[in-house]
Design an enzyme around this catalytic site. Structure first.
Site, mmCIF file in Angstrom:
data_model
loop_
_atom_site.group_PDB
_atom_site.id
_atom_site.type_symbol
_atom_site.label_atom_id
_atom_site.label_comp_id
_atom_site.label_asym_id
_atom_site.label_seq_id
_atom_site.Cartn_x
_atom_site.Cartn_y
_atom_site.Cartn_z
ATOM 1 N N HIS A 57 32.166 124.997 94.460
ATOM 2 C CA HIS A 57 33.449 124.146 94.756
ATOM 3 C C HIS A 57 33.596 124.903 95.677
ATOM 4 O O HIS A 57 33.736 124.013 97.143
ATOM 5 C CB HIS A 57 34.236 124.444 93.387
ATOM 6 C CG HIS A 57 35.457 123.338 94.056
ATOM 7 N ND1 HIS A 57 36.034 122.149 93.039
ATOM 8 C CD2 HIS A 57 35.164 121.611 94.775
ATOM 9 C CE1 HIS A 57 36.758 121.155 93.243
ATOM 10 N NE2 HIS A 57 36.375 121.160 94.736
ATOM 11 N N GLU A 104 35.895 121.570 103.067
ATOM 12 C CA GLU A 104 36.610 122.858 102.357
ATOM 13 C C GLU A 104 36.990 123.831 103.553
ATOM 14 O O GLU A 104 38.075 124.496 102.552
ATOM 15 C CB GLU A 104 35.280 123.172 101.229
ATOM 16 C CG GLU A 104 34.972 123.033 100.402
ATOM 17 C CD GLU A 104 35.951 122.908 99.272
ATOM 18 O OE1 GLU A 104 36.690 124.226 98.426
ATOM 19 O OE2 GLU A 104 36.894 121.954 97.994
ATOM 20 N N HIS A 108 40.769 124.710 103.498
ATOM 21 C CA HIS A 108 40.769 126.441 102.640
ATOM 22 C C HIS A 108 40.084 127.407 103.684
ATOM 23 O O HIS A 108 40.606 128.401 104.293
ATOM 24 C CB HIS A 108 40.274 126.394 101.323
ATOM 25 C CG HIS A 108 40.303 125.504 100.540
ATOM 26 N ND1 HIS A 108 41.638 125.759 99.485
ATOM 27 C CD2 HIS A 108 39.804 124.269 99.779
ATOM 28 C CE1 HIS A 108 41.734 124.325 98.931
ATOM 29 N NE2 HIS A 108 40.393 124.108 98.530
#
Ligand SMILES: *[C@@H]1O[C@H](CO)[C@@H](O)[C@H](O)[C@H]1NC(C)=O
Ligand SMILES: *[C@@H]1O[C@H](CO)[C@@H](O)[C@H](O)[C@H]1NC(C)=O
Ligand SMILES: *[C@@H]1O[C@H](CO)[C@@H](O)[C@H](O)[C@H]1NC(C)=O
Length: 237
Positions: A57, A104, A108
């Site tokens: 993930h 992502e 992040h």
């Protein structure tokens, strides 16, 4: 500090306040390698997945989100690892899209990038893949005879298998079913690392809200820390 945000409010609050809450020094201390079980994810999101292995993930710093909005995702920078990305870090909702990786990276990766070892898109995604292969969660679970099954598992059996093997505490999240169905489905497993990529206990107190990516990102997923005492369903395909 993590904002004490709750589900729906979380993304909005984080978006508005990211600039001053998280700068100038994004002082994250921990990286969280998050795996999800495609069958559980797709049962929840109504996608079709024929993937019978844990997939990535994300690789998330424990603090900070969207740290550099001008650092755009560019898939041509990771062209050489795309085949592995498609296999190990697939977009379960839209398999041919790069939107998940873009999300992502922006959310992040741009925060992880304060670390020299992660300060490019190629380094960030490659490192995540490297850790993912090194952890080899599927084999670890199989070694302890924990395989997708119509039979239910006890939560401590799953937790202790992972903990015994890696020597650190994971964080394990489930999808909790409606009242009346006491089982919970195994959904997400997090393994945590220090910033030197050595293993670390995950902080189980942290409420594990995995926010969704892509369209409708303002909706929170239904993954929550598993109930220690309820049986666990590890759904087969
Ligand atoms: C999933 O697969 C089923 C059966 O093959 C099909 O009927 C359905 O339309 C598919 N759903 C999606 C979202 O692709
Ligand atoms: C943000 O990203 C841009 C583009 O890569 C880069 O030039 C800039 O130095 C970054 N800013 C910070 C604060 O890291
Ligand atoms: C993406 O990266 C490639 C390779 O460095 C570069 O040629 C291209 O201009 C970049 N695309 C964008 C939209 O920045």
């Amino acid at each position: 500090m993590r904002l004490p945000c709750v589900l729906l409010l979380c993304l909005g609050a984080a978006t508005v306040s990211a600039a001053f809450v998280l700068s100038p020094s994004h002082s994250w201390t921990k990286l969280i390698l998050t795996h999800h079980w495609p069958k559980t994810f797709c049962d929840m999101e109504r996608c079709n997945s024929t993937i019978n292995s844990w997939t990535l993930h994300g690789l998330w710093p424990d603090k900070g989100q969207s740290c550099n909005s001008s650092w755009q995702f560019n898939s041509s920078l990771i062209e050489d690892i795309i085949p592995d990305m498609k296999k190990s870090w697939p977009n379960l909702l839209h398999p041919s899209s790069t939107a998940f990786w873009k999300y992502e990276w922006q959310k992040h990766g741009t925060c992880a990038a304060i670390l020299e070892e992660l300060n490019s898109q190629h380094k960030y995604f490659s490192k995540a893949l490297e850790l993912y292969h090194k952890m080899d969660l599927d084999s670890v679970l199989r070694k302890f005879n924990i395989t997708p099954s119509p039979e239910l598992y006890s939560f401590p059996a799953i937790e202790s298998a992972i903990e015994d093997f890696y020597g650190v505490k994971p964080k394990i999240q489930c999808v909790h079913h409606d009242k009346g169905d006491e089982a919970q489905s195994l959904g997400q497993i997090e393994i945590c690392f220090h910033s030197d990529f050595t293993l670390l206990d995950c902080d189980k107190e942290t409420v594990g809200v995995g926010l969704r990516f892509g369209k409708g990102a303002a909706r929170a997923s239904e993954f929550r820390v598993c109930d220690h005492d309820a049986p666990v369903f590890y759904p087969p395909l």
